[in-house]
Every structure is written in structure tokens, then in C-alpha cells.
Scaffold this active site. Structure first.
Site, PDB file in Angstrom:
ATOM      1  N   GLU A  98      46.860  43.818  29.377  1.00  0.00           N
ATOM      2  CA  GLU A  98      46.176  43.762  30.680  1.00  0.00           C
ATOM      3  C   GLU A  98      46.870  44.657  31.703  1.00  0.00           C
ATOM      4  O   GLU A  98      47.311  44.183  32.755  1.00  0.00           O
ATOM      5  CB  GLU A  98      46.168  42.321  31.196  1.00  0.00           C
ATOM      6  CG  GLU A  98      45.498  41.316  30.272  1.00  0.00           C
ATOM      7  CD  GLU A  98      45.611  39.883  30.788  1.00  0.00           C
ATOM      8  OE1 GLU A  98      46.394  39.618  31.726  1.00  0.00           O
ATOM      9  OE2 GLU A  98      44.904  39.019  30.252  1.00  0.00           O
ATOM     10  N   CYS A 158      47.752  45.489  65.359  1.00  0.00           N
ATOM     11  CA  CYS A 158      48.604  44.778  66.313  1.00  0.00           C
ATOM     12  C   CYS A 158      49.466  43.737  65.617  1.00  0.00           C
ATOM     13  O   CYS A 158      49.244  42.522  65.740  1.00  0.00           O
ATOM     14  CB  CYS A 158      47.740  44.158  67.394  1.00  0.00           C
ATOM     15  SG  CYS A 158      46.922  45.458  68.315  1.00  0.00           S
TER      16      CYS A 158
HETATM   17  N1  LLP Z   1      47.294  40.064  34.037  1.00  0.00           N
HETATM   18  C1  LLP Z   1      47.477  39.042  34.871  1.00  0.00           C
HETATM   19  C2  LLP Z   1      47.242  37.686  34.416  1.00  0.00           C
HETATM   20  C3  LLP Z   1      47.883  39.281  36.206  1.00  0.00           C
HETATM   21  O1  LLP Z   1      48.083  38.261  37.024  1.00  0.00           O
HETATM   22  C4  LLP Z   1      48.102  40.613  36.631  1.00  0.00           C
HETATM   23  C5  LLP Z   1      48.505  40.894  38.000  1.00  0.00           C
HETATM   24  C6  LLP Z   1      47.880  41.655  35.705  1.00  0.00           C
HETATM   25  C7  LLP Z   1      47.492  41.340  34.411  1.00  0.00           C
HETATM   26  C8  LLP Z   1      48.078  43.096  36.074  1.00  0.00           C
HETATM   27  O2  LLP Z   1      49.394  43.347  36.384  1.00  0.00           O
HETATM   28  P1  LLP Z   1      49.900  44.850  36.604  1.00  0.00           P
HETATM   29  O3  LLP Z   1      49.811  45.559  35.288  1.00  0.00           O
HETATM   30  O4  LLP Z   1      49.005  45.474  37.607  1.00  0.00           O
HETATM   31  O5  LLP Z   1      51.281  44.690  37.083  1.00  0.00           O
HETATM   32  N2  LLP Z   1      49.397  42.787  44.626  1.00  0.00           N
HETATM   33  C9  LLP Z   1      50.671  42.945  43.952  1.00  0.00           C
HETATM   34  C10 LLP Z   1      50.539  42.774  42.463  1.00  0.00           C
HETATM   35  C11 LLP Z   1      49.898  41.476  42.082  1.00  0.00           C
HETATM   36  C12 LLP Z   1      49.735  41.320  40.600  1.00  0.00           C
HETATM   37  C13 LLP Z   1      48.863  40.166  40.282  1.00  0.00           C
HETATM   38  N3  LLP Z   1      48.620  39.998  38.886  1.00  0.00           N
HETATM   39  C14 LLP Z   1      51.251  44.301  44.347  1.00  0.00           C
HETATM   40  O6  LLP Z   1      50.634  45.026  45.121  1.00  0.00           O
HETATM   41  O7  LLP Z   1      52.346  44.665  43.908  1.00  0.00           O
END
Ligand code: LLP
Length: 408
Positions: free
Chosen positions: A268, A337
Site C-alpha cells: 500500500e 491567520c
Molecule cells: N496503508 C495504511 C493502512 C495507511 O494508514 C497509510 C497511511 C498508507 C498505507 C500509506 O502510507 P505511505 O506509504 O503514504 O506512508 N498525512 C501524513 C501521513 C499519514 C499517513 C496515513 N496512513 C503526512 O503528511 O506525513
């Protein structure tokens, strides 16, 4: 950088700013496509389904590129399901995660024929069983287990600790699968885990894989018809000085502990596919010197890119056409702001003038998808570059859009 000016593929960023205004998100088709290919290639010798994590950037044009590249999708809501459907994504390659799926969402995803639900609690499992029975089907599920490993990432995005709300404790998993045998609306298809995001160390990955590999073997030995092991996402990228493992090293850390397991792997990835494929383009509005600080006020704010305000995340900021002269240490701030509306603290920048363009780098992941209209600021447009050409794939929101559905 070509001829001293920042480009996206063959297009100068300044040309895009003239055409669509600022702030604006810009993505590279070549980078998006290449990243998906690199991940798929690294796992090519093992049956693997790469399910792009839609939350990282849910823009239709980006999803469409990944769908064309053969990706499946990791979704967390019916909204994301509908986005995948809209771009013609293969719904049989969709996994549905999240601790708070509603029964309506379960109905929609079952009807769509998704690969599996990644179930995060005993009560959710019961709800899915009820929905399955109501529809007269067996809903395919994987339990998300919480391996209780420290992913060594920001505390807001570490998800595999025993104190986090995600998944079920490993010790409860086998009993829950056993219970599911008596639930007529369910069929066990897989096992799932995800330890966190922006991972820069392979050790917690290996640790988690060893653990879930063992649980998978136990479940198979007990006769559960599992076929899929979902190892989650989380591979990190370089925003400033981080040194995340390359995709090949990450693949090793996942594959070695799972050798001989015989499961189809589900990955994922979100950030690693899109972060470096996107920038946020912004323009200098004003400069302000106080006895304490030198501020550069730009037209993009925390509503456009929330990461710095929410996680104190670092994004490099580069002038699109750098000027010669003495560098100064400045705070690059937005118009919102809030004192947290700072895109870059204490940055050493070449001279800047009003109207200059800046690119906030590595903004493709969790940029537009986490944007808001706070301060009644319409969200920026998105532009997809392909070679020498570009097209607007989402127009700038308008103030009228913002008031839609409201009654004074
Ligand atoms: N699978 C699951 C169950 C997840 O919760 C997430 C991310 C992913 C896959 C994908 O993860 P990645 O490969 O993108 O690291 N908003 C935060 C990141 C939140 C991630 C939430 N879950 C940021 O901007 O760093």
C-alpha cells in the site's frame, strides 16, 4: 533546473504560473509512472499487488495514471472508492482500510466487489458479518494486526504501536479468525498490517514482517483459506536530510522474512509514489523585516499545504528563477491567520522580490489531499505535466464553490 530556471519535465514552472496563477500544485507524469514501475519491478519475482494508497493524493488524473499502470488501490472511504471507480480502476484490486467504516460504506464496497476489507476491531468484524448476511454474500476480510513495533517516525503517523488506535493485538487475532468461521457473512481472505508512514529504517519493517509471517503461517495451518498478506505502505522519502532505504532494500526487508510463505503480497505505498512527483508553486506577496525576523509572505498557506503546520514537516523551498546576490535567513510564511502558518522556518534563501515564484518541493503526497478552505481560501488548481505539455486536471476552486450548500 534547466537554463537556471526550475522546470517540471520540459515545462518551465513560470509558464505554468502564468497560465493558471498561484498557488498551484504541479505533478510530473513521468515521475509518477516511473515510481509505480520501480515498486512493481522490485517485487516482480513474488506474486504482488501494488495498491496505491489513495489518501496520499486522490486527484483523479493521478489515480488514472496508476490505474493504467496496473495498480490496485488502498482506500479508506466510499469517497475514495468512487474516485477509483470514476477513473476505471479495477475494483477487484481494492482493499478497504480504516477503523471507522460505516455499514453503508461496507454495502457500497461489497457491491463494488473489492478484494478485501482490512478489519480493525472485533465490533467492525461483527458489523461486516451483518452486512454480508443482509446482502447474502460472504464479505472477504483480512484482520489488521498491530505488531507493536516502533516505526521510528513522527508520533502522528506511527500506527503500529500498542497504544495506537489501529488494528487488533496480535494475541487476539487467531481467536477472532476462529470466531469468524461461525459468521456466515464473512470469508477470511488475508492478513494485514501497516506500521506507519515515512519509514526511514528497514529494521522495524523486518520485525513486523517476521511477526505477521508467523501469524499467517499459524492461520494457514489452522485451515483458514488465506491467500493475501497485506504488508501496508509507509516507505519514506527525502524531504531534507532523511536517508530512507531504496525500494530494492525495502523489498528485501519485506521479502526475506516472508520467504516461502506462498501468499500474494499486497503493498500500500502512498508517499513514495507521489511525494517527489509534485510541487506547490507559490508567489511572493510581500517582504517584511522586523527587528527579530525577516519574513517572506507568499500566497500559499497552511490550508494549501498542511504538513509543516501539523507535523512541523520540512519541505525544501526553491526560487523558480534564482537571483544572484547575498543569501538571507528568512521565514517563508503564508497568509493564514495562524502563527503555525509557516511553510519554512529560518531558510537561507537567495534574494527575493515581490512577485517572485517559489516552488515548495516534495509536495505531491498529503499536499492537495489534506488541503482545506480554511480562512475561506479556495483550494489551488492542479496541473499535470507530460513532456513539453501540461493540462489543468483540477480547476481552482471558487468562492462560490465554497458557499455551495449554505443557507444564510
Ligand atoms: N496503508 C495504511 C493502512 C495507511 O494508514 C497509510 C497511511 C498508507 C498505507 C500509506 O502510507 P505511505 O506509504 O503514504 O506512508 N498525512 C501524513 C501521513 C499519514 C499517513 C496515513 N496512513 C503526512 O503528511 O506525513
Amino acid at each position: 533546473m534547466t537554463g537556471g530556471a526550475l522546470h517540471c519535465e520540459g515545462v518551465p514552472l513560470s509558464r505554468i504560473a502564468e497560465a493558471v496563477g498561484t498557488p498551484a500544485y504541479i505533478y510530473s507524469t513521468a515521475t509518477l509512472t516511473r515510481h509505480l514501475g520501480v515498486v512493481q519491478q522490485a517485487f516482480a519475482n513474488t506474486p504482488t499487488l501494488v495498491c496505491y494508497s489513495v489518501k496520499a493524493c486522490s486527484t483523479l488524473a493521478v489515480l488514472k495514471l496508476f490505474a493504467k499502470g496496473g495498480a490496485g488501490f488502498d482506500i479508506v472511504s466510499v469517497g475514495e472508492l468512487e474516485r477509483v471507480r470514476r477513473v476505471g480502476g479495477d475494483l477487484r484490486k481494492v482493499v478497504f482500510a480504516g477503523v471507522g467504516k460505516t455499514e453503508d460504506e461496507m454495502v457500497a464496497a461489497i457491491r463494488a466487489g473489492i478484494l478485501m476489507f482490512n478489519v480493525e476491531s472485533a465490533e467492525e468484524l461483527e458489523a461486516l458479518d451483518r452486512v454480508g448476511q443482509r446482502l447474502g454474500v460472504q464479505a472477504p476480510f483480512a484482520l489488521r494486526v498491530n505488531p507493536d513495533v516502533d516505526a521510528k517516525t513522527h508520533r502522528y503517523i506511527a500506527t503500529g504501536l500498542k497504544t495506537s488506535k489501529f488494528g487488533v493485538p496480535v494475541g487476539e487475532a487467531v481467536a477472532l479468525y476462529a470466531k469468524s468461521k461461525r459468521m456466515k457473512g464473512l470469508v477470511a481472505r488475508g492478513l494485514d498490517c501497516h506500521i506507519g508512514s515515512q519509514l526511514t529504517d528497514t529494521r522495524p519493517v523486518r520485525q513486523a514482517m517476521t511477526l505477521v509471517g508467523d501469524v499467517y503461517k499459524t492461520l494457514r495451518a489452522k485451515g483458514f483459506p488465506l491467500t493475501h498478506l497485506d504488508v501496508g505502505g509507509g516507505l519514506g522519502v527525502t524531504y531534507s536530510t532523511e536517508t530512507p532505504p531504496g525500494v530494492a532494500d525495502y523489498a528485501k526487508a519485506v521479502l526475506e522474512p516472508l520467504h516461502g510463505l506462498g501468499a500474494t503480497l499486497v503493498l500500500e505505498p502512498g508517499r513514495v509514489l507521489v511525494a517527489n512527483a509534485g510541487v506547490l508553486l507559490t508567489r511572493v506577496l510581500y517582504r517584511k523585516k522586523t527587528p527579530a525576523k525577516h519574513f517572506v509572505i507568499v500566497d500559499a498557506g497552511m490550508n494549501d499545504l498542511l504538513r509543516p503546520a501539523l507535523y512541523e514537516a520540512h519541505h525544501e523551498i526553491a526560487p523558480v528563477v534564482p537571483r544572484k546576490g547575498k543569501r538571507a535567513t528568512v521565514d517563508v510564511v503564508g497568509p493564514v491567520c495562524e502563527s503555525s502558518d509557516v511553510l519554512g522556518h529560518s531558510r537561507s534563501m537567495s534574494p527575493l522580490a515581490q512577485g517572485d515564484l517559489l516552488a515548495v518541493l516534495t509536495a505531491g503526497a498529503y499536499g492537495m489531499s489534506m488541503s482545506s478552505s480554511y480562512n475561506s481560501r479556495p483550494r489551488p488548481p492542479e496541473v499535470l505535466v507530460d513532456g513539453e505539455t501540461f493540462r489543468v486536471v483540477r480547476v481552482r476552486e471558487t468562492v462560490t464553490d465554497l458557499m455551495r450548500g449554505e443557507t444564510p
